[in-house]
Design a protein around this motif. Sequence first.
Motif, short mmCIF file in Angstrom:
data_model
loop_
_atom_site.label_atom_id
_atom_site.label_comp_id
_atom_site.label_asym_id
_atom_site.label_seq_id
_atom_site.Cartn_x
_atom_site.Cartn_y
_atom_site.Cartn_z
N TRP A 168 10.15 9.59 4.75
CA TRP A 168 8.95 8.78 4.99
C TRP A 168 8.38 9.06 6.38
O TRP A 168 7.17 9.21 6.54
CB TRP A 168 9.29 7.30 4.84
CG TRP A 168 8.11 6.40 5.08
CD1 TRP A 168 7.20 5.97 4.14
CD2 TRP A 168 7.71 5.81 6.32
NE1 TRP A 168 6.26 5.16 4.73
CE2 TRP A 168 6.54 5.05 6.07
CE3 TRP A 168 8.22 5.87 7.62
CZ2 TRP A 168 5.89 4.35 7.08
CZ3 TRP A 168 7.57 5.18 8.63
CH2 TRP A 168 6.41 4.42 8.36
N ASP A 217 2.71 5.48 1.34
CA ASP A 217 2.67 4.05 1.11
C ASP A 217 3.30 3.33 2.30
O ASP A 217 3.96 3.94 3.14
CB ASP A 217 3.43 3.69 -0.18
CG ASP A 217 2.78 4.30 -1.41
OD1 ASP A 217 1.54 4.42 -1.41
OD2 ASP A 217 3.52 4.65 -2.34
N ARG A 218 3.09 2.04 2.35
CA ARG A 218 3.73 1.24 3.39
C ARG A 218 5.24 1.37 3.25
O ARG A 218 5.77 1.46 2.14
CB ARG A 218 3.30 -0.22 3.23
CG ARG A 218 3.78 -1.13 4.35
CD ARG A 218 3.24 -2.53 4.16
NE ARG A 218 3.72 -3.10 2.89
CZ ARG A 218 3.38 -4.30 2.45
NH1 ARG A 218 2.54 -5.05 3.14
NH2 ARG A 218 3.85 -4.75 1.30
N LEU A 219 5.93 1.39 4.37
CA LEU A 219 7.38 1.55 4.36
C LEU A 219 8.02 0.43 3.54
O LEU A 219 7.75 -0.75 3.74
CB LEU A 219 7.93 1.51 5.79
CG LEU A 219 9.44 1.68 5.94
CD1 LEU A 219 9.89 3.04 5.43
CD2 LEU A 219 9.85 1.49 7.39
N ASP A 220 8.87 0.85 2.60
CA ASP A 220 9.59 -0.10 1.75
C ASP A 220 10.77 -0.67 2.55
O ASP A 220 11.87 -0.14 2.52
CB ASP A 220 10.08 0.62 0.48
CG ASP A 220 10.90 -0.28 -0.42
OD1 ASP A 220 10.85 -1.52 -0.23
OD2 ASP A 220 11.59 0.25 -1.30
N VAL A 221 10.49 -1.74 3.27
CA VAL A 221 11.49 -2.31 4.18
C VAL A 221 12.71 -2.81 3.41
O VAL A 221 13.85 -2.58 3.81
CB VAL A 221 10.88 -3.45 5.01
CG1 VAL A 221 11.94 -4.09 5.91
CG2 VAL A 221 9.73 -2.93 5.86
N ARG A 249 4.71 10.45 7.38
CA ARG A 249 3.86 9.53 8.13
C ARG A 249 3.42 10.10 9.47
O ARG A 249 2.25 9.98 9.86
CB ARG A 249 4.61 8.21 8.34
CG ARG A 249 3.90 7.20 9.23
CD ARG A 249 2.61 6.70 8.59
NE ARG A 249 1.97 5.69 9.41
CZ ARG A 249 1.19 5.96 10.47
NH1 ARG A 249 0.98 7.22 10.82
NH2 ARG A 249 0.63 4.99 11.16
N LYS A 301 -0.59 11.19 3.02
CA LYS A 301 -0.84 9.79 2.73
C LYS A 301 0.46 9.17 2.22
O LYS A 301 1.06 9.67 1.27
CB LYS A 301 -1.94 9.65 1.68
CG LYS A 301 -3.31 10.07 2.17
CD LYS A 301 -4.37 9.85 1.09
CE LYS A 301 -5.74 10.24 1.61
NZ LYS A 301 -6.80 10.05 0.57
#
Length: 214
Positions: free
Chosen positions: A32, A159-163, A36, A157
């Motif tokens: 990721w 996605d938002r980091l899968d915390v 990013r 591109k």
Amino acid sequence: LSHRLHASISEIQWVVTGYMLSLAAVIPVSGWAARRFGAKQIYLLSLVLFTAGSALCGLATSSTELIVFRVLQGIGGGMILPVAQLIMAEAAGPKRMGRVMSVIAVPAMLAPILGPTLGGLIIQNASWRWIFYVNVPIGVIAFITAVRMLPRVERGKVDRLDVRGLLLMATGLPLFTYGLAEVGITGSFGSAKVIVPCLAGIALVALFALHALR
């Protein structure tokens, strides 16, 4: 190390375990981060962390310092291989992927064979600190070469980091790794120090798999 740093064997074991835990914790986020912030930038950062960690390990004056610096080294080491594979995959393309993976496999197989031999020669003929110092010139050369020659992989591109997923995986893998590392201390797979973290780690990784499928 136990003799030179005046520490017990169980404490020195954390020099190995700390590295393995940080290695296992950082691998899930490396892909990721490369997409990013850019694969080349993350690769250069990982080289800096690994090389700096190696130098600091060689300068350590206590087991506590050595363990902390090994964790730093592991953070860099955990990102080097997956990000390097991403860069090579981007550069090679699908048609040459098999050739690239075979090139990667050769040093990956030779290193565990040559490493213990080199380590034994260093221990017999020099200070234990050179086990870590030997990485420094290699890391510097790798960094300079990477700056000059590596292709720039553009940021993608993402996605938002899968915390939640990251917490599950970055906790589960180190727990499982810690359980296996404790085998070396306890000398048994039946110890609670081995079984409990291993089962907890497997459970967390399984929860991650269910989370990812959703």
